[in-house]
Write a protein that holds these residues in place. Structure first.
Motif, PDB file in Angstrom:
ATOM      1  N   GLU A   1      22.193   2.504   9.677  1.00  0.00           N
ATOM      2  CA  GLU A   1      21.838   1.130   9.336  1.00  0.00           C
ATOM      3  C   GLU A   1      22.472   0.722   8.002  1.00  0.00           C
ATOM      4  N   TYR A   2      22.534   1.657   7.069  1.00  0.00           N
ATOM      5  CA  TYR A   2      23.166   1.382   5.782  1.00  0.00           C
ATOM      6  C   TYR A   2      24.649   1.051   5.977  1.00  0.00           C
ATOM      7  N   LEU A   3      25.331   1.840   6.803  1.00  0.00           N
ATOM      8  CA  LEU A   3      26.749   1.623   7.046  1.00  0.00           C
ATOM      9  C   LEU A   3      27.027   0.257   7.674  1.00  0.00           C
ATOM     10  N   HIS A   4      26.072  -0.249   8.445  1.00  0.00           N
ATOM     11  CA  HIS A   4      26.246  -1.529   9.130  1.00  0.00           C
ATOM     12  C   HIS A   4      25.550  -2.679   8.400  1.00  0.00           C
ATOM     13  N   HIS A   5      25.133  -2.416   7.167  1.00  0.00           N
ATOM     14  CA  HIS A   5      24.494  -3.447   6.317  1.00  0.00           C
ATOM     15  C   HIS A   5      23.268  -4.058   6.996  1.00  0.00           C
ATOM     16  N   GLU A   6      22.443  -3.206   7.595  1.00  0.00           N
ATOM     17  CA  GLU A   6      21.262  -3.660   8.326  1.00  0.00           C
ATOM     18  C   GLU A   6      19.956  -3.355   7.604  1.00  0.00           C
ATOM     19  N   LEU A   7      20.025  -2.876   6.365  1.00  0.00           N
ATOM     20  CA  LEU A   7      18.811  -2.532   5.618  1.00  0.00           C
ATOM     21  C   LEU A   7      18.434  -3.643   4.653  1.00  0.00           C
ATOM     22  N   GLN A   8      17.162  -3.670   4.320  1.00  0.00           N
ATOM     23  CA  GLN A   8      16.700  -4.562   3.266  1.00  0.00           C
ATOM     24  C   GLN A   8      17.388  -4.163   1.956  1.00  0.00           C
ATOM     25  N   ALA A   9      17.544  -5.089   1.051  1.00  0.00           N
ATOM     26  CA  ALA A   9      18.271  -4.853  -0.199  1.00  0.00           C
ATOM     27  C   ALA A   9      17.708  -3.670  -0.985  1.00  0.00           C
ATOM     28  N   ASP A  10      16.380  -3.558  -1.074  1.00  0.00           N
ATOM     29  CA  ASP A  10      15.774  -2.459  -1.835  1.00  0.00           C
ATOM     30  C   ASP A  10      16.072  -1.101  -1.199  1.00  0.00           C
ATOM     31  N   ASP A  11      15.973  -1.029   0.129  1.00  0.00           N
ATOM     32  CA  ASP A  11      16.262   0.232   0.818  1.00  0.00           C
ATOM     33  C   ASP A  11      17.735   0.605   0.668  1.00  0.00           C
ATOM     34  N   ALA A  12      18.614  -0.383   0.779  1.00  0.00           N
ATOM     35  CA  ALA A  12      20.047  -0.120   0.617  1.00  0.00           C
ATOM     36  C   ALA A  12      20.344   0.362  -0.793  1.00  0.00           C
ATOM     37  N   ALA A  13      19.694  -0.226  -1.778  1.00  0.00           N
ATOM     38  CA  ALA A  13      19.907   0.192  -3.170  1.00  0.00           C
ATOM     39  C   ALA A  13      19.431   1.625  -3.379  1.00  0.00           C
ATOM     40  N   ASP A  14      18.319   1.992  -2.778  1.00  0.00           N
ATOM     41  CA  ASP A  14      17.817   3.364  -2.890  1.00  0.00           C
ATOM     42  C   ASP A  14      18.818   4.358  -2.285  1.00  0.00           C
ATOM     43  N   ILE A  15      19.353   4.024  -1.141  1.00  0.00           N
ATOM     44  CA  ILE A  15      20.313   4.916  -0.501  1.00  0.00           C
ATOM     45  C   ILE A  15      21.601   4.978  -1.317  1.00  0.00           C
ATOM     46  N   ARG A  16      22.062   3.847  -1.808  1.00  0.00           N
ATOM     47  CA  ARG A  16      23.264   3.812  -2.645  1.00  0.00           C
ATOM     48  C   ARG A  16      23.088   4.700  -3.870  1.00  0.00           C
ATOM     49  N   GLU A  17      21.909   4.647  -4.480  1.00  0.00           N
ATOM     50  CA  GLU A  17      21.614   5.486  -5.648  1.00  0.00           C
ATOM     51  C   GLU A  17      21.642   6.962  -5.261  1.00  0.00           C
ATOM     52  N   HIS A  18      21.074   7.283  -4.113  1.00  0.00           N
ATOM     53  CA  HIS A  18      21.060   8.671  -3.659  1.00  0.00           C
ATOM     54  C   HIS A  18      22.484   9.162  -3.384  1.00  0.00           C
TER      55      HIS A  18
END
Length: 80
Positions: free
Chosen positions: A15-32
């Protein structure tokens, strides 16, 4: 933001790769991904795969191959 950990990052990577996450969840994954080489590697594989599929979808078969395939299909249909 907080580092979401490997389990969540891997679970939500598609979902992250396809830009399907909420902004906060995407930011958490990006940080990880910035701090975890294993998950960053999986992310890179996903990016390369997506790019390869996109390139393949833009390419077209040569006209000669198209004609050969259609001729074979028609021959098979008449013998079926």
């Amino acid at each position: 933001m907080t580092d979401c950990g490997c389990d969540k990052a891997k679970k939500d990577l598609e979902e992250y790769l396809h830009h399907e996450l909420q902004a906060d969840d995407a930011a958490d994954i990006r940080e990880h991904l910035a701090t975890c080489a294993d998950c960053a590697g999986e992310h890179k594989v996903g990016v390369v795969l997506i790019e390869a599929v996109q390139r393949a979808c833009r390419e077209t078969a040569p006209e000669e191959l198209r004609v050969q395939v259609l001729t074979k299909l028609r021959a098979l249909q008449t013998h079926a």
